[in-house]
Design an enzyme around this catalytic site. Structure first.
Site, PDB file in Angstrom:
ATOM      1  N   CYS A   3      -4.240   0.290  -2.090  1.00 39.55           N
ATOM      2  CA  CYS A   3      -3.901   0.169  -0.693  1.00 39.55           C
ATOM      3  C   CYS A   3      -2.565  -0.411  -0.439  1.00 39.55           C
ATOM      4  O   CYS A   3      -2.761  -1.717  -0.693  1.00 39.55           O
ATOM      5  CB  CYS A   3      -5.105  -0.402   0.231  1.00 39.55           C
ATOM      6  SG  CYS A   3      -5.092  -0.587   1.813  1.00 39.55           S
ATOM      7  N   CYS A  19       1.487   4.909   1.647  1.00 40.59           N
ATOM      8  CA  CYS A  19       0.121   4.665   1.859  1.00 40.59           C
ATOM      9  C   CYS A  19      -0.342   5.484   0.688  1.00 40.59           C
ATOM     10  O   CYS A  19      -0.078   6.737   0.741  1.00 40.59           O
ATOM     11  CB  CYS A  19      -0.261   5.109   3.279  1.00 40.59           C
ATOM     12  SG  CYS A  19      -1.828   5.186   3.663  1.00 40.59           S
TER      13      CYS A  19
END
Length: 259
Positions: free
Chosen positions: A74, A184
């Site tokens: 992440c 992302c």
């Protein structure tokens, strides 16, 4: 630490499955445990303190399962919590951050786009990396508002998501970027639509393959690579909808876990 212990991966949801796929392809004999914290997604709109607290919770869950290495799949958790995790846990921790360096070095237009969450773009680590490698390049940063939510709902390829992407890409297209950095781990699932919307000369970069290579390098350097030729044990856990996670990893069992 034993070679047979699993690799632990966590993300704010299903996005890190794009990282999992790269790691599993490169290291097919390694057991893997994946945590999808979809109940708390997206991380990108949360405070740094909250992101650290969630990352701590996820890391400790994976350590309870005897993971020999933790992959923070992440970008937001990496850019906000990686220092805390490395300072507080005695286990190798791999992070993921936007691949600004290759884009900045290769751009001919001297203009690159970064599509990322607010939490990543406002982080100290992102700004340090950007300042280091993209000094002579125009960097068009765009917050991908609504994209994580769309992907978490299994709507990564719908007309509404395409329309949202069209709007988000406008500032980058106006500056004639030739590289788009996906900041992302959810966003690689948007690549088919992005390829439709972007001019053919725009190169899309994500960090999945680099993270997999780094994971292998660290395990090898510590003598922790599992060289046994066997079918790996792969476990996926989510605290929201197992059906949606299953949509992204159809070949593996997915379990609900209240964490």
């Amino acid at each position: 630490m034993k070679k047979s212990q699993p690799i632990g991966i966590f993300d704010s949801g299903i996005g890190g499955t794009s990282i999992f796929k790269e790691i599993h392809t490169l290291l097919p004999s390694e057991d893997i445990i994946y945590l999808a914290d979809s109940f708390n997604a997206p991380y990108g709109i949360k405070s740094k303190e909250k992101i650290i607290a969630l990352s701590k919770k996820n890391t400790e869950l994976l350590l309870q399962e005897s993971c020999k290495i933790i992959v923070v799949a992440c970008n937001t958790a990496t850019t906000n919590a990686i220092d805390f995790l490395r300072n507080n846990y005695d286990v190798p921790i791999i992070g993921i951050e936007p691949a600004i360096k290759p884009a900045a070095l290769k751009t001919k237009q001297k203009a690159i786009g970064i599509l990322a969450t607010k939490g990543t773009l406002s982080s100290e680590l992102f700004n340090k990396t950007s300042g280091l490698f993209a000094k002579d390049v125009e960097v068009i940063e765009v917050i991908g508002s609504g994209l994580v939510e769309a992907i978490e709902a299994g709507e990564e390829n719908t007309p509404s998501t395409k329309k949202l992407l069209e709007e988000l890409l406008q500032p980058m297209l106006a500056k004639s970027i030739d590289y788009l950095v996906l900041g992302c781990s959810h966003y690689p699932y948007l690549i088919p639509i992005l390829q439709e919307l972007l001019p053919k000369n725009v190169v899309i970069i994500d960090s999945g393959e680099a993270v997999a290579r780094q994971t292998k390098f660290i395990l090898n350097s510590l003598g922790l690579l599992n060289e046994e030729q066997k079918k790996a044990s792969i476990s996926f856990y989510t605290n929201k909808s197992p059906e949606i996670l299953k949509h992204f990893v159809p070949d593996h069992p997915v379990h609900y876990l209240d964490f």
